[in-house]
Every structure is written in structure tokens, then in C-alpha cells.
Design a protein around this motif. Sequence first.
Motif, short mmCIF file in Angstrom:
data_model
loop_
_atom_site.label_atom_id
_atom_site.label_comp_id
_atom_site.label_asym_id
_atom_site.label_seq_id
_atom_site.Cartn_x
_atom_site.Cartn_y
_atom_site.Cartn_z
N PRO A 1 0.83 -1.22 0.00
CA PRO A 1 0.00 0.00 0.00
C PRO A 1 0.86 1.27 0.00
CG PRO A 1 -0.24 -1.21 2.06
CD PRO A 1 0.63 -2.03 1.18
N LEU A 2 0.22 2.37 -0.30
CA LEU A 2 0.92 3.64 -0.46
C LEU A 2 1.68 4.05 0.80
CD1 LEU A 2 1.52 6.11 -2.20
CD2 LEU A 2 -0.56 7.15 -1.29
N ILE A 3 1.09 3.89 1.97
CA ILE A 3 1.76 4.31 3.20
C ILE A 3 3.04 3.49 3.42
CG2 ILE A 3 0.41 2.79 4.71
CD1 ILE A 3 1.62 6.31 5.59
N GLY A 4 3.03 2.23 3.06
CA GLY A 4 4.23 1.41 3.18
C GLY A 4 5.33 1.89 2.24
N LYS A 5 4.94 2.26 1.03
CA LYS A 5 5.92 2.77 0.07
C LYS A 5 6.53 4.08 0.56
CE LYS A 5 3.70 0.73 -3.97
NZ LYS A 5 3.01 0.97 -5.23
N VAL A 6 5.68 4.94 1.12
CA VAL A 6 6.16 6.23 1.61
C VAL A 6 7.17 6.01 2.74
CG1 VAL A 6 5.47 8.32 2.84
CG2 VAL A 6 4.13 7.52 0.90
N VAL A 7 6.86 5.11 3.66
CA VAL A 7 7.76 4.85 4.78
C VAL A 7 9.09 4.28 4.29
CG1 VAL A 7 8.09 3.41 6.83
CG2 VAL A 7 5.91 4.58 6.47
N VAL A 8 9.04 3.34 3.39
CA VAL A 8 10.27 2.71 2.89
C VAL A 8 11.13 3.72 2.14
CG1 VAL A 8 11.17 1.00 1.27
CG2 VAL A 8 9.33 0.39 2.82
N TYR A 9 10.53 4.52 1.27
CA TYR A 9 11.30 5.50 0.53
C TYR A 9 11.84 6.59 1.46
CZ TYR A 9 10.09 3.51 -3.99
OH TYR A 9 9.97 2.68 -5.05
N PHE A 10 11.08 6.95 2.51
CA PHE A 10 11.55 7.94 3.46
C PHE A 10 12.78 7.44 4.21
CE2 PHE A 10 11.32 9.99 7.70
CZ PHE A 10 11.57 11.30 7.29
N VAL A 11 12.77 6.20 4.62
CA VAL A 11 13.93 5.62 5.31
C VAL A 11 15.14 5.56 4.37
CG1 VAL A 11 14.82 3.51 6.36
CG2 VAL A 11 12.54 4.34 6.97
N LEU A 12 14.91 5.19 3.12
CA LEU A 12 16.00 5.18 2.14
C LEU A 12 16.55 6.59 1.93
CD1 LEU A 12 17.63 3.36 0.23
CD2 LEU A 12 15.93 3.85 -1.52
N PHE A 13 15.65 7.57 1.88
CA PHE A 13 16.07 8.97 1.73
C PHE A 13 16.88 9.43 2.94
CE2 PHE A 13 15.18 13.37 2.93
CZ PHE A 13 15.84 14.02 1.90
#
Length: 69
Positions: free
Chosen positions: A39-51
Motif C-alpha cells: 500500500p501507499l503508506i508502506g511505500k512512503v515509509v520505505v522511501y523515506f527511510v532510504l532517503f
Amino acid sequence: MLTDHYEQIEAIGLDVAIIGLFLLMAYVVHDVLKKNNVPLIGKVVVYFVLFLGAAGFIFKGIMQLVIEG
């Protein structure tokens, strides 16, 4: 001439390698998230951690320039 700039070439090579690794990680994460229908919230969290990881390296580079320069 090459031996005079050895440290600078080494630093640039390291920076390019780190950028390449972060781009590769972003591609792998994107592929895994796409295949598993995250889901979108999971993608946001993963990309935020990578960032945040990439931002840490950027901040480290800026701090090195400030301290050395």
C-alpha cells in the motif's frame, strides 16, 4: 600528475560508488514493492527511510567540506 591528485580521485570515486549503490537500492526496493502490491503508506515509509540514509551521506559530505575548507 596522477599521483598528485590521488586523494581527490579516490574521494570522487567513493562518492560515485555510494551514489550508485543508493540508486541500485532504490531500484531494488521499487521492484520489490511493485511485485508485492504494497500500500501507499508502506511505500512512503520505505522511501523515506532510504532517503534518510542518503541524506546522512550528503550531510556527511557537506560537513567534510565545511571542516576542511
